[in-house]
Design a protein around this motif. Structure first.
Motif, short mmCIF file in Angstrom:
data_model
loop_
_atom_site.label_atom_id
_atom_site.label_comp_id
_atom_site.label_asym_id
_atom_site.label_seq_id
_atom_site.Cartn_x
_atom_site.Cartn_y
_atom_site.Cartn_z
N THR A 186 31.39 44.54 -83.07
CA THR A 186 29.78 44.00 -82.95
C THR A 186 29.07 45.10 -83.80
OG1 THR A 186 29.38 45.01 -80.85
CG2 THR A 186 30.06 42.83 -81.01
N ALA A 187 27.87 44.67 -84.42
CA ALA A 187 27.11 45.43 -85.02
C ALA A 187 26.32 46.28 -83.94
CB ALA A 187 26.13 44.58 -85.91
N ARG A 188 25.92 47.41 -84.64
CA ARG A 188 24.93 48.28 -83.75
C ARG A 188 23.97 49.22 -84.53
NH1 ARG A 188 28.17 52.85 -80.36
NH2 ARG A 188 28.66 53.79 -82.48
N GLN A 189 22.66 49.27 -84.01
CA GLN A 189 21.68 49.87 -84.55
C GLN A 189 21.48 51.35 -83.79
OE1 GLN A 189 18.33 47.21 -84.68
NE2 GLN A 189 18.89 46.27 -86.62
N SER A 190 20.96 52.12 -84.75
CA SER A 190 20.59 53.37 -84.25
C SER A 190 19.50 54.16 -85.43
CB SER A 190 21.84 54.49 -84.25
OG SER A 190 22.60 54.54 -85.64
N ARG A 191 19.03 55.18 -84.73
CA ARG A 191 17.78 55.76 -85.71
C ARG A 191 18.52 57.16 -85.86
NH1 ARG A 191 11.86 54.99 -83.29
NH2 ARG A 191 11.81 52.76 -83.69
N ALA A 192 18.33 57.59 -87.22
CA ALA A 192 18.55 58.78 -87.73
C ALA A 192 17.56 59.54 -88.58
CB ALA A 192 19.80 58.91 -88.19
N SER A 193 17.18 60.67 -88.68
CA SER A 193 16.38 61.49 -89.56
C SER A 193 17.15 62.00 -90.73
CB SER A 193 15.43 62.35 -88.89
OG SER A 193 16.11 63.50 -88.31
N THR A 227 28.81 61.90 -100.28
CA THR A 227 28.46 62.67 -99.09
C THR A 227 28.10 61.92 -97.99
OG1 THR A 227 27.83 64.51 -100.52
CG2 THR A 227 27.35 64.72 -98.39
N GLN A 228 28.58 62.19 -96.79
CA GLN A 228 28.36 61.47 -95.82
C GLN A 228 26.74 62.26 -95.02
OE1 GLN A 228 27.37 58.79 -93.63
NE2 GLN A 228 29.65 58.53 -93.00
N LEU A 229 25.58 61.57 -95.32
CA LEU A 229 24.37 62.05 -94.90
C LEU A 229 24.01 62.04 -93.70
CD1 LEU A 229 22.26 60.78 -98.07
CD2 LEU A 229 23.33 63.07 -97.82
N PHE A 230 24.37 61.17 -92.82
CA PHE A 230 24.14 60.82 -91.57
C PHE A 230 25.11 61.03 -90.63
CE2 PHE A 230 21.62 58.00 -94.15
CZ PHE A 230 20.11 58.45 -93.95
N ASN A 231 24.94 61.71 -89.37
CA ASN A 231 26.01 61.97 -88.45
C ASN A 231 26.11 60.68 -87.53
OD1 ASN A 231 27.97 63.22 -86.92
ND2 ASN A 231 26.50 64.60 -86.02
N LEU A 232 26.76 59.98 -87.82
CA LEU A 232 26.84 58.79 -86.98
C LEU A 232 28.28 58.40 -86.12
CD1 LEU A 232 25.54 56.01 -89.67
CD2 LEU A 232 24.13 57.41 -87.86
N PRO A 233 28.10 57.98 -85.04
CA PRO A 233 29.27 57.79 -84.04
C PRO A 233 30.19 56.87 -84.76
CG PRO A 233 27.39 56.79 -82.98
CD PRO A 233 26.98 57.61 -84.00
N VAL A 234 31.43 56.88 -84.47
CA VAL A 234 32.54 55.92 -84.81
C VAL A 234 32.24 54.63 -83.95
CG1 VAL A 234 34.91 55.29 -85.41
CG2 VAL A 234 33.89 57.65 -85.93
N ILE A 235 32.24 53.63 -84.60
CA ILE A 235 32.14 52.09 -83.89
C ILE A 235 33.63 51.67 -83.16
CG2 ILE A 235 31.46 49.92 -83.78
CD1 ILE A 235 29.39 50.65 -85.97
N ASP A 236 33.68 51.83 -82.11
CA ASP A 236 35.04 51.09 -81.54
C ASP A 236 35.01 49.82 -81.18
OD1 ASP A 236 33.36 51.41 -79.51
OD2 ASP A 236 34.78 52.68 -78.21
N THR A 237 33.86 49.04 -81.59
CA THR A 237 33.83 47.57 -81.05
C THR A 237 33.71 46.94 -82.65
OG1 THR A 237 31.36 47.61 -80.93
CG2 THR A 237 32.73 48.22 -79.04
#
Length: 498
Positions: A192-199, A180-190
């Motif tokens: 390069t790595a990206r960091q984000s916070r999620a609860s 199951t996808q637990l985190f609602n994360l945006p799709v990366i269109d680049t």
């Protein structure tokens, strides 16, 4: 804390790199295309569910998303390659199924609670008891990592997840046949790595915070999450503390400005706005120390230095002095106001500046000093020698005539002059008389007193008229007047009426 997160992220990236190397090596060894190519597909199961598979296995089984699938579903799909698979997986290493005409073999190996399935050509190496390879070790390291990791394909479907992520799924009560996808994360269109916070809220109602790093790959996106509950709690505590400070200093008449270790404004109170006349938009933008003092100079809220360029260069010395709790200056502004600015050190290299309007205090001090100077000037114009002693018998005031008469300079004395010292000096210049103890007792007494006077004869000739009177605050005024023949009073007569 940021250094810890960076180190933890570096470890996670290293583990993921090892896993990708292991997967790539296995891809070079396994194939389902035909018996002539010696490559394998690998699937890992734990507690009857798929927890990991390499990309060859995922492609060979079509659109079936492997992570989270049960052995029953997997067995039906593997029937395409091999016959006679058992309903339950054995606990010991074994070759599963009948190879028959399909020319495929399914090897089962065990690693603790993990079942490792390798599907390959019957001519490939099938030593099911072989020792773990470096690729196996790297796969195990990724699988046993405490950091949740997972990978999605181009359609954002999870195609692999490690044990930590699967445990997180179970904690959230979302366990099923598929990951199951637990985190609602945006799709990366680049790329390069990206960091984000999620609860994430568990089934028990406990909320956790994660720092999620998204790393694009050629076949999808790889994610790993670091728990940052401690960091979020610390940030919340800091924010609440700052809010508490702001409320505490909101009604403080002294302007407060706190600069962090980078010399940027992080806290100020409303009094600072009133005293500096700086716009709230400017202060809310977190200016640095140089900009802060530049704007104060433009608003004429600080003294104009003779050489402002060199003063800015000396601002480093101001900061160092504030850090050592040594900075304190008084600013006399062109508007007539007087400010007192004080620098105070704060933890972690921060600096606080206190700006206080002391115009009323300075004005009162100046007026009081002016009144004292005027009173001194008036008393000095008298011909009579005048001295005032406090209730404790200390000389607090005398005029020029007193200094000349008794040849003394109390202001230049090392110690305070008392009534005892004064009467001793008087007695040396006068004919012996029993009046000196009476004067000392009168000055030091706490009861109600009445004025009296007496005559004194000087050893060098001449007479004095001595008057002793109580004044305000328990003090005593002693006045010496030169006698003329008409006003002479015998020294033996003394009015001691109380």
């Amino acid at each position: 804390m940021n250094i810890w997160l960076a180190s933890f992220a570096g470890i996670g990236i290293g583990l993921v790199g090892l896993f990708l190397i292991a997967t790539t090596n296995r891809i070079q060894k396994a194939s389902f295309v035909g018996p002539s190519v010696n490559r394998r597909s690998v699937i890992l199961l734990r507690d009857g569910l798929v927890i990991h598979s390499n990309e060859h296995a995922q492609r060979s089984l079509g659109d079936l998303v492997l992570p989270g699938q049960s052995w029953c579903r997997l067995k039906d799909r593997l029937a395409t390659f091999i016959d006679g698979l058992p309903d339950e997986l054995p606990d010991q290493p074994v070759v599963l199924g009948d190879t028959g005409a399909k020319g495929q073999q399914l090897f089962l190996r065990t690693d603790g609670e993990t079942r490792i399935l390798e599907l390959g050509d019957i001519h490939s190496s099938g030593d099911i008891a072989a020792a773990d390879t470096p690729e196996d070790a790297s796969t195990e390291a990724v699988e046993m990592a405490v950091t949740p990791m997972w990978k999605t394909n181009s359609d954002s479907q999870i195609i692999w997840s490690n044990a930590a992520y699967n445990a997180l799924i179970r904690d959230c009560g979302a366990a099923g046949e598929q990951a199951t996808q637990l985190f609602n994360l945006p799709v990366i269109d680049t790329k390069t790595a990206r960091q984000s916070r999620a609860s994430l809220e568990t089934a028990a109602g406990k909320k956790h915070w994660f720092e999620i790093t998204s790393q694009p790959t050629e076949t999808g996106t790889l994610y790993y999450a670091s728990n940052i509950d401690a960091l979020v709690t610390a940030e919340l505590a800091q924010r609440n503390f700052v809010q508490t400070l702001t409320k505490t200093f909101a009604h403080l008449p002294i302007g407060l400005s706190v600069f962090d270790k980078d010399h940027r404004l992080v806290l100020f109170n409303p009094a600072l706005l009133d005293l500096t006349r700086l716009p709230v938009e400017f202060l809310s933008a977190r200016p640095n120390l140089l900009s802060f003092f530049d704007h104060m100079r433009e608003n004429r809220m600080m003294p104009e230095p003779k050489n402002y360029t060199s003063w800015r260069d000396q601002l480093t010395n101001v900061v160092n002095a504030a850090q050592d709790d040594r900075y304190c200056e008084t600013w006399n502004l062109p508007s007539g106001l007087t400010y007192k600015i004080t620098g105070r050190p704060h933890p972690d290299g921060a600096i606080a500046f206190l700006l206080e309007d002391i115009s009323a205090e300075i004005s009162l001090t100046r007026r009081f000093r002016s009144e004292l100077e005027m009173t001194q000037s008036v008393i000095d114009s008298f011909d009579d020698a005048v001295a005032v002693f406090s209730q404790l018998g200390v000389l607090t005031f005398c005029n020029t005539a007193y200094r000349t008469l008794w040849d003394c300079e109390p202001d230049s004395a090392f110690a305070e002059m008392t009534i005892v010292d004064a009467t001793q000096a008087w007695s040396k210049a006068c004919v012996p008389t029993p009046v000196w103890p009476e004067i000392r007792e009168f000055v030091l007494t706490l009861r109600d007193r009445a004025a009296w006077d007496t005559g004194l004869d000087l050893r060098q000739g001449g007479s004095l008229f001595c008057s002793v009177e109580p004044v305000a605050a328990g003090s005593t005024l002693v006045r010496f007047s030169k006698m003329t023949a008409a006003s002479a009073v015998p020294a033996a007569t003394m009015d001691t009426t109380e």
